[in-house]
Design an enzyme around this catalytic site. Sequence first.
Site, short mmCIF file in Angstrom:
data_model
loop_
_atom_site.label_atom_id
_atom_site.label_comp_id
_atom_site.label_asym_id
_atom_site.label_seq_id
_atom_site.Cartn_x
_atom_site.Cartn_y
_atom_site.Cartn_z
N SER A 199 61.04 47.72 43.84
CA SER A 199 60.05 48.79 44.00
C SER A 199 60.49 50.06 43.28
O SER A 199 61.62 50.52 43.43
CB SER A 199 59.87 49.12 45.48
OG SER A 199 59.04 48.20 46.11
N HIS A 216 56.66 54.28 49.17
CA HIS A 216 57.28 53.52 50.25
C HIS A 216 58.79 53.40 50.05
O HIS A 216 59.51 53.06 50.99
CB HIS A 216 56.62 52.15 50.41
CG HIS A 216 57.01 51.11 49.42
ND1 HIS A 216 56.23 50.77 48.34
CD2 HIS A 216 58.10 50.30 49.36
CE1 HIS A 216 56.81 49.80 47.65
NE2 HIS A 216 57.95 49.50 48.25
N ASP A 256 50.85 55.02 46.27
CA ASP A 256 52.22 54.55 46.45
C ASP A 256 53.15 55.10 45.37
O ASP A 256 53.97 54.37 44.81
CB ASP A 256 52.28 53.03 46.50
CG ASP A 256 53.58 52.53 47.11
OD1 ASP A 256 54.28 53.34 47.74
OD2 ASP A 256 53.92 51.34 46.93
#
Length: 366
Positions: free
Chosen positions: A218, A102, A133
């Site tokens: 992230s 993402h 992910d």
Amino acid sequence: MSGSRSSRIRLLLPGAAAVCATVLLATGCSSDSDSGAAGSAGGRLVGDAPAVAAASGGDALQSAYQNTVRNVLPSVVEITTKSDLGSGVIFDTKGDIVTNAHVVGGAKTFKVSLASGGRALDAKLVAAFPANDLAVIRLSAPPDNLKPAVFADSTKVSVGEIVLAMGNPLGLSSSVTEGIVSATGRTVSESQNDSASGTVATIPDLVQTSAAINPGNSGGALVDLNNQVIGIPTLAATDPQLGSGAANGIGFAIPSDTVTRIAGQIVRTGKVTNSGRAALDVTVRGVVGPGFQAAGVAIVSTAKNGAAAKAGLKAGDIITKAGRTKITTVQSLTEALAGMDPGQRITVDYTRDGDPHSVRVTLGSL
């Protein structure tokens, strides 16, 4: 697999469409200056030895923190696209960097800033694997001073272990927060960037941590005090009572064993050929029954020679149970499969033209 979803988990990327995990939080904290002063005075009356011991222990812990930061932070980078920012971890000396799927989103080219400073470097996408992910990007001209991270054996990660989260939260480069491993083996569903399609990734075996995880973390590193990466931060929960406000101390990271398995395949072959994840090899959508209650998932299509097709399942069949799990939504099916293994044989209950059936299925690989 596509369909609607009800779980609420927040992606850790500024500007990305976000949904949130529903969490119940309880706090219980009090402050009393008088009792605090008495306790402090009492400590001094006992003598200097306890205070000296505490100071010595504190110094040792601080030194361990600083040593880990010095050793690991050079392996954590900042990744920017035209519209977003995230973090990444240097995977090897060839310029491969592992991050979240993402974080890369739909971008193919990136700017990468090293913790050591200097001009931003160009990088290109190698491949992304949204089911876990994860993604790998590669520096176009890797410098000689790259320092790959050391990845831990995540099967040995234990609850209560001290960890540091390293990344670029809110664009604050090379930031570090601390906490502990709060739990292991969590399975969480998250929406992908293309939230309008209802695409859902269900990620198993996540490490839960109390280390502060914020947008921009992230793809960064969750690190133990042995200077090893135990996971890649990917999600943060939010308190539904606070709307979009973060639920402090509840974050999730993809375990290092999964990271090295998936990223290693991408680096070697440009794709994931063995995810370690079970699959029915179907595309499905949710269906509702009387009163508009979720009543199963309908097969839209089956992959040729896939697990479902080999078992005789076909488009139009409505799956109501997989193994021991009742299936009511697309999310319940993805979560059930996340706890299974490729090659495992399970019983699938389904209806065809209104009639109930059961079939044994040998699961494929996602």
